[in-house]
Design a protein around this motif. Structure first.
Motif, PDB file in Angstrom:
ATOM      1  N   GLU A 260       7.335  43.938   6.100  1.00  0.00           N
ATOM      2  CA  GLU A 260       7.725  44.273   7.468  1.00  0.00           C
ATOM      3  C   GLU A 260       6.649  45.190   8.040  1.00  0.00           C
ATOM      4  O   GLU A 260       6.617  46.374   7.719  1.00  0.00           O
ATOM      5  CB  GLU A 260       9.072  44.999   7.433  1.00  0.00           C
ATOM      6  N   ARG A 265      10.352  42.741  12.531  1.00  0.00           N
ATOM      7  CA  ARG A 265       9.644  41.502  12.253  1.00  0.00           C
ATOM      8  C   ARG A 265       9.006  41.567  10.869  1.00  0.00           C
ATOM      9  O   ARG A 265       8.710  42.638  10.365  1.00  0.00           O
ATOM     10  CB  ARG A 265       8.589  41.222  13.310  1.00  0.00           C
ATOM     11  N   ASP A 283       5.003  33.749   9.786  1.00  0.00           N
ATOM     12  CA  ASP A 283       5.535  34.946  10.436  1.00  0.00           C
ATOM     13  C   ASP A 283       6.953  34.620  10.900  1.00  0.00           C
ATOM     14  O   ASP A 283       7.139  33.824  11.815  1.00  0.00           O
ATOM     15  CB  ASP A 283       4.650  35.326  11.627  1.00  0.00           C
ATOM     16  N   SER A 285       9.104  36.214  12.570  1.00  0.00           N
ATOM     17  CA  SER A 285       9.665  36.718  13.825  1.00  0.00           C
ATOM     18  C   SER A 285       8.962  36.185  15.065  1.00  0.00           C
ATOM     19  O   SER A 285       9.322  36.528  16.172  1.00  0.00           O
ATOM     20  CB  SER A 285       9.592  38.237  13.822  1.00  0.00           C
ATOM     21  N   ARG A 286       7.939  35.376  14.888  1.00  0.00           N
ATOM     22  CA  ARG A 286       7.222  34.881  16.069  1.00  0.00           C
ATOM     23  C   ARG A 286       7.954  33.648  16.598  1.00  0.00           C
ATOM     24  O   ARG A 286       7.711  32.528  16.163  1.00  0.00           O
ATOM     25  CB  ARG A 286       5.793  34.518  15.668  1.00  0.00           C
TER      26      ARG A 286
END
Ligand SMILES: Cc1cc2nc3c(=O)[nH]c(=O)nc-3n(C[C@H](O)[C@H](O)[C@H](O)COP(=O)(O)OP(=O)(O)OC[C@H]3O[C@@H](n4cnc5c(N)ncnc54)[C@H](O)[C@@H]3O)c2cc1C
Length: 392
Positions: A260, A265, A283, A285-286
């Motif tokens: 993290e 994210r 990734d 969180s994208r």
């Protein structure tokens, strides 16, 4: 289950005159597992898939899926992972294929963040073997990572990875051996239900059954519009980099990992697996919102540059030549937890959807829950936290 002669759908409408006990829409991850469970219980099941299966156009492509026990998302998931892991072992045995390999999973975050504290809590609560690595331990044990000093690690010592395409092939093979009918390249375009039966229309014809299960992944929203919950599909890019020093990234010395960098994210990846030459990274969180129909499936230069920038900060020796990338889809509910429940308006229609970026490992237990709900109207597995009513 029995055919009900009173059913309002005329069985003659079914292609080949066939009528099924249960129709499963979507034979990807959860659909394949559900067909397997239904067929194993002696039910006449028809699985309908718009593409071939497995494929790389939905949510399961990409050669590896983490099976971890530390669950920051909700501690009740751990019981379900434990059951799923047992079932994956049976599928491996019955299909005669290696599906799972143990590698450990390393979660890196700051103590006090939900990712660190809740992961640790779930492992402690369920007495799963684990280690907490302070920043010095982390550096000594995994020198591959270049991390700020405030980061610490939780090592999930039972974790490993599944091979998703092979898992789905195995589930389909076992379902077929038990008598399931699975039809590929046949998109479902419409469906109807009354109290006594369902009718499903595809590109090729119409089928009738007593019960319907949706396991349509990113295609759910287009088929089931009256759920009352937003299902958001997002485009995720997985990238494979050849490390400059490959020996540092082999299983045994390098785990599955998630770091993290900040806030909510994280970026995650895998060691070099099987006969690959590369490590996989993505990734989580994208999120680029899209749909199954309109998604841009071609990875771009910008996708690669973004991942290299994020990845090389954490693991510079791993971020060598970018070999390839693949687009994959998440389907997210508002709280990122799954939905396993009946359709709100139809008691003979069951839904499994919203599996987000962490559903694969659960496939066999999800298949069991969906089968229980469809055949028995209830399940004893702990899935109350995944019911639709939580959004009311
Ligand atoms: C990049 C990425 C990494 C991930 N990493 C992990 C991980 O490490 N560990 C983990 O546990 N999980 C992970 N996941 C999540 C996991 O892969 C998904 O949650 C899971 O695959 C979802 O399964 P599904 O059955 O809902 O979707 P799918 O496997 O996509 O299956 C849905 C099927 O329904 C079919 N379908 C849709 N509409 C129709 C229609 N109209 N007619 C007929 N068929 C239809 C689709 O073609 C598809 O085959 C990851 C996901 C992604 C994208």
């Amino acid at each position: 289950m029995h055919n009900n002669p009173e059913n309002f759908f005329d069985p003659k409408q079914a292609v080949n005159g066939a009528r099924f006990d249960v129709i499963v829409v979507g034979v990807g991850t959860m659909g394949a597992a559900t067909c397997h469970h239904l067929a194993a219980r002696g039910v006449r099941v028809l699985g309908l898939e718009q593409y071939g299966s497995p494929h790389h156009l939905g949510s399961h492509g990409g050669r590896t899926r983490a099976l971890r026990y530390g669950y920051a998302e909700h501690p009740d998931y751990v019981t379900l992972v434990q059951r799923a892991a047992e079932q994956w072992r049976s599928v491996e045995r019955d299909a005669g294929r290696t599906l799972f390999s143990k590698t450990d999973a390393l979660i890196v975050a700051e103590p006090g963040t939900p990712m660190f504290d809740d992961t640790l809590h779930s492992l402690e609560l369920h007495q799963i073997p684990h280690e907490v690595l302070g920043s010095d331990d982390l550096e000594a044990r995994f020198p591959q990572f270049h991390l700020p000093p405030e980061k610490q690690g939780v090592l999930d010592c039972q974790a490993g990875f599944l091979r998703p395409e092979r898992c789905i092939e195995a589930l389909i093979e076992l379902a077929l051996r038990k008598g399931a009918t699975i039809q590929t390249y046949e998109p479902v375009v419409d469906w109807q239900s009354d109290g006594s039966g369902v009718k499903v229309t595809t590109s090729r014809g119409t089928y009738a059954a007593d019960r319907l299960i949706f396991a349509a992944g990113a295609g759910t929203d287009a088929l089931v519009r009256d759920l009352g919950v937003d299902l958001v599909v997002s485009r995720q890019v997985q990238a494979w980099f050849r490390p400059t020093q490959t020996e540092m990234f082999q299983p045994g010395v390098f785990p599955i990992w998630a770091v993290e960098p900040k806030g909510d994210r994280y970026i995650y990846g895998f060691p070099i697996v099987d006969d690959d030459f590369a490590v996989k990274v993505a990734d989580q969180s994208r999120l680029h919102h899209t749909t199954l129909e309109t998604v841009s499936r071609t990875p771009t230069v910008a996708d690669g540059e973004y991942l290299r920038r994020e990845f090389s900060r954490i693991l510079p020796e791993a971020a060598g030549t970018l070999l390839t990338m693949q687009v994959c889809l998440y389907t997210n509910t508002p709280d990122l937890n799954f939905i396993l429940d009946f359709h709100p308006a139809h008691g003979n229609v069951v839904l499994g959807c919203g599996f987000s970026g962490h559903g694969f490992k659960f496939a066999p237990v999800v298949g069991e829950v969906l089968t229980d709900l469809a055949l028995q109207g209830r399940t004893t597995l702990p899935v109350d936290f995944l019911r639709l009513s939580r959004f009311e």
